[in-house]
Design an enzyme around this catalytic site. Structure first.
Site, PDB file in Angstrom:
ATOM      1  N   CYS A 118      -8.224   1.139   8.170  1.00 43.71           N
ATOM      2  CA  CYS A 118      -8.555   1.317   9.596  1.00 43.71           C
ATOM      3  C   CYS A 118      -9.987   0.868   9.832  1.00 43.71           C
ATOM      4  CB  CYS A 118      -8.381   2.778  10.025  1.00 43.71           C
ATOM      5  SG  CYS A 118      -6.676   3.283  10.313  1.00 43.71           S
TER       6      CYS A 118
ATOM      7  N   CYS B 102      -9.688   6.324   6.898  1.00 40.66           N
ATOM      8  CA  CYS B 102      -8.859   5.321   6.220  1.00 40.66           C
ATOM      9  C   CYS B 102      -9.650   4.019   6.053  1.00 40.66           C
ATOM     10  CB  CYS B 102      -7.589   5.090   7.024  1.00 40.66           C
ATOM     11  SG  CYS B 102      -6.644   3.689   6.448  1.00 40.66           S
TER      12      CYS B 102
ATOM     13  N   ASN C 214       3.542  -2.380  -1.924  1.00 37.37           N
ATOM     14  CA  ASN C 214       3.620  -1.202  -2.780  1.00 37.37           C
ATOM     15  C   ASN C 214       3.669   0.011  -1.863  1.00 37.37           C
ATOM     16  OD1 ASN C 214       3.277  -2.780  -5.155  1.00 37.37           O
ATOM     17  ND2 ASN C 214       1.081  -2.847  -4.762  1.00 37.37           N
TER      18      ASN C 214
ATOM     19  N   HIS D 148       0.256  -2.242   3.954  1.00 35.75           N
ATOM     20  CA  HIS D 148      -0.286  -3.598   3.830  1.00 35.75           C
ATOM     21  C   HIS D 148       0.680  -4.475   3.051  1.00 35.75           C
ATOM     22  CE1 HIS D 148      -1.892  -0.970   0.661  1.00 35.75           C
ATOM     23  NE2 HIS D 148      -1.840  -2.010  -0.148  1.00 35.75           N
TER      24      HIS D 148
ATOM     25  N   HIS E  24      -2.795   2.740  12.387  1.00 38.60           N
ATOM     26  CA  HIS E  24      -2.602   3.382  11.094  1.00 38.60           C
ATOM     27  C   HIS E  24      -1.144   3.786  10.880  1.00 38.60           C
ATOM     28  CE1 HIS E  24      -3.754   5.542   7.476  1.00 38.60           C
ATOM     29  NE2 HIS E  24      -2.855   6.440   7.847  1.00 38.60           N
TER      30      HIS E  24
ATOM     31  N   HIS F  18       0.828  -7.576   0.694  1.00 42.52           N
ATOM     32  CA  HIS F  18       0.060  -8.481  -0.176  1.00 42.52           C
ATOM     33  C   HIS F  18       0.710  -9.853  -0.089  1.00 42.52           C
ATOM     34  CE1 HIS F  18      -2.042  -5.405  -2.831  1.00 42.52           C
ATOM     35  NE2 HIS F  18      -1.051  -4.662  -2.385  1.00 42.52           N
TER      36      HIS F  18
ATOM     37  N   HIS G  38      -2.597   2.823   3.930  1.00 39.51           N
ATOM     38  CA  HIS G  38      -2.441   2.177   5.236  1.00 39.51           C
ATOM     39  C   HIS G  38      -1.586   0.958   4.899  1.00 39.51           C
ATOM     40  CE1 HIS G  38      -4.379   0.702   9.230  1.00 39.51           C
ATOM     41  NE2 HIS G  38      -3.515  -0.251   8.858  1.00 39.51           N
TER      42      HIS G  38
ATOM     43  N   ASP H 113      -8.197  -9.900  -0.296  1.00 39.78           N
ATOM     44  CA  ASP H 113      -8.282  -8.747  -1.184  1.00 39.78           C
ATOM     45  C   ASP H 113      -9.576  -8.849  -1.997  1.00 39.78           C
ATOM     46  OD1 ASP H 113      -5.895  -6.695  -2.580  1.00 39.78           O
ATOM     47  OD2 ASP H 113      -7.803  -6.998  -3.611  1.00 39.78           O
TER      48      ASP H 113
HETATM   49  P1  5GP Z   1      -2.208  -1.240  -3.141  1.00 39.04           P
HETATM   50  O1  5GP Z   1      -2.499  -0.889  -4.555  1.00 39.04           O
HETATM   51  O2  5GP Z   1      -2.367  -0.044  -2.220  1.00 39.04           O
HETATM   52  O3  5GP Z   1      -0.894  -1.927  -2.948  1.00 39.04           O
HETATM   53  O4  5GP Z   1      -3.276  -2.317  -2.728  1.00 39.04           O
HETATM   54  C1  5GP Z   1      -4.564  -2.026  -2.281  1.00 39.04           C
HETATM   55  C2  5GP Z   1      -5.356  -3.298  -2.368  1.00 39.04           C
HETATM   56  O5  5GP Z   1      -6.535  -3.142  -1.614  1.00 39.04           O
HETATM   57  C3  5GP Z   1      -5.787  -3.658  -3.808  1.00 39.04           C
HETATM   58  O6  5GP Z   1      -5.268  -4.927  -4.154  1.00 39.04           O
HETATM   59  C4  5GP Z   1      -7.311  -3.649  -3.725  1.00 39.04           C
HETATM   60  O7  5GP Z   1      -7.899  -4.666  -4.500  1.00 39.04           O
HETATM   61  C5  5GP Z   1      -7.577  -3.831  -2.241  1.00 39.04           C
HETATM   62  N1  5GP Z   1      -8.804  -3.210  -1.779  1.00 39.04           N
HETATM   63  C6  5GP Z   1      -9.261  -1.957  -2.096  1.00 39.04           C
HETATM   64  N2  5GP Z   1     -10.415  -1.705  -1.468  1.00 39.04           N
HETATM   65  C7  5GP Z   1     -10.712  -2.821  -0.741  1.00 39.04           C
HETATM   66  C8  5GP Z   1     -11.804  -3.167   0.123  1.00 39.04           C
HETATM   67  O8  5GP Z   1     -12.739  -2.400   0.367  1.00 39.04           O
HETATM   68  N3  5GP Z   1     -11.769  -4.416   0.683  1.00 39.04           N
HETATM   69  C9  5GP Z   1     -10.745  -5.296   0.458  1.00 39.04           C
HETATM   70  N4  5GP Z   1     -10.818  -6.485   1.050  1.00 39.04           N
HETATM   71  N5  5GP Z   1      -9.710  -4.991  -0.357  1.00 39.04           N
HETATM   72  C10 5GP Z   1      -9.693  -3.777  -0.944  1.00 39.04           C
HETATM   73 ZN    ZN Z   2      -5.484   3.344   8.398  1.00 38.62          ZN
END
Ligand code: 5GP
Ligand code: ZN
Length: 114
Positions: free
Chosen positions: A7, A4, A87, A100, A46, A102, A98, A30
């Site tokens: 993680c 993950c 989301n 999160h 996780h 925002h 995992h 992000d």
């Molecule tokens: P989701 O679409 O799952 O709600 O959000 C995932 C978020 O993780 C996205 O906004 C994306 O830009 C961010 N993200 C993806 N990979 C990485 C990474 O390697 N590092 C960081 N800091 N953010 C990431």
């Molecule tokens: Zn995780």
């Protein structure tokens, strides 16, 4: 969870721009921000999505909320307002499985989301 991304960020196997951290929670920028300040707040353990929240682990959700408010104050955005987004699952547009939060700040947002 072995494979993950978040993680790995939580246990510092993968580098991130960490904003705040305590025993259970970590917040980092992000990598692809959608607003002037875009921070992700995650539990270090996780949990893949919101369906994993239960009576034993829901305190982590409270701790995420408390950290969000601390960060909002640190960024001096408390009077401006901001948006908290989670989301979850396929239809929710989740891409990293995992859980999160925002925290997006620094501009005005519209409703409804896309
Ligand atoms: P989701 O679409 O799952 O709600 O959000 C995932 C978020 O993780 C996205 O906004 C994306 O830009 C961010 N993200 C993806 N990979 C990485 C990474 O390697 N590092 C960081 N800091 N953010 C990431
Ligand atoms: Zn995780």
């Amino acid at each position: 969870m072995n494979n993950c991304l978040f993680c790995k960020i939580a246990n510092k196997e993968i580098k991130s721009d960490i904003v705040k951290e305590n025993k259970n929670i970590i917040a980092f920028k992000d990598v692809n921000p959608i607003s002037p300040e875009h921070i992700l707040i995650i539990p270090k353990v996780h949990l893949s999505d919101t369906s994993m929240i239960n009576e034993e682990n829901s305190f982590l959700f409270s701790e995420m909320a408390l950290m969000a408010n601390e960060i909002i104050k640190d960024f001096n955005e408390q009077d401006n307002g901001c948006r908290w987004v989670i989301n979850t699952g396929k239809n929710g547009g989740q891409s990293v499985f995992h859980i999160h939060l925002h925290l997006i700040m620094g501009r005005k947002f519209t409703w409804p989301p896309g």
